[in-house]
Design a protein around this motif. Structure first.
Motif, PDB file in Angstrom:
ATOM      1  N   TYR A   5     -19.715  -4.824 -14.073  1.00  0.00           N
ATOM      2  CA  TYR A   5     -20.744  -3.692 -15.530  1.00  0.00           C
ATOM      3  C   TYR A   5     -20.436  -4.524 -16.688  1.00  0.00           C
ATOM      4  N   HIS A  41     -19.179  -7.809 -17.464  1.00  0.00           N
ATOM      5  CA  HIS A  41     -19.321  -8.839 -17.461  1.00  0.00           C
ATOM      6  C   HIS A  41     -20.657  -8.754 -18.428  1.00  0.00           C
ATOM      7  N   GLU A  42     -21.489  -7.856 -17.294  1.00  0.00           N
ATOM      8  CA  GLU A  42     -23.087  -8.526 -17.823  1.00  0.00           C
ATOM      9  C   GLU A  42     -23.275  -7.190 -19.356  1.00  0.00           C
ATOM     10  N   SER A  71     -22.688  -9.553 -21.744  1.00  0.00           N
ATOM     11  CA  SER A  71     -23.231 -11.146 -22.192  1.00  0.00           C
ATOM     12  C   SER A  71     -24.797 -10.510 -22.507  1.00  0.00           C
ATOM     13  N   GLU A  72     -25.149  -9.677 -21.912  1.00  0.00           N
ATOM     14  CA  GLU A  72     -26.683  -9.072 -22.744  1.00  0.00           C
ATOM     15  C   GLU A  72     -26.546  -8.663 -24.493  1.00  0.00           C
TER      16      GLU A  72
END
Length: 75
Positions: A30, A32-33, A36-37
């Motif tokens: 979670y 990381h996402e 990175s978004e």
């Protein structure tokens, strides 16, 4: 440590630890996402609100049972 080494350690973990390992992995994915978004401002504000609510239980209401949550929401 590479992916295969981590996977091997997870496979060798005692069964009673698997829920905690799953929670940790979900959190890491979670984060990381999220990092990175690119989110719009409304989504960023909502995610920040959730983080604040997790740190301070006096903000909003939390549930430990999804069925209880839906019962209350839909009533």
């Amino acid at each position: 440590m590479d992916y295969e080494a981590v996977l091997e350690q997870v496979r060798e973990a005692p069964a009673e630890c698997l829920d905690e390992i799953s929670t940790i992995i979900s959190y890491v994915v979670y984060r990381h996402e999220r990092e990175s978004e690119e989110f719009n401002e409304e989504t960023k504000a909502a995610l920040d609100e959730v983080e604040r609510m997790k740190k301070d239980s006096s903000i909003g209401k939390s549930y430990t049972d999804v069925e209880d949550m839906f019962r209350e929401i839909l009533s």
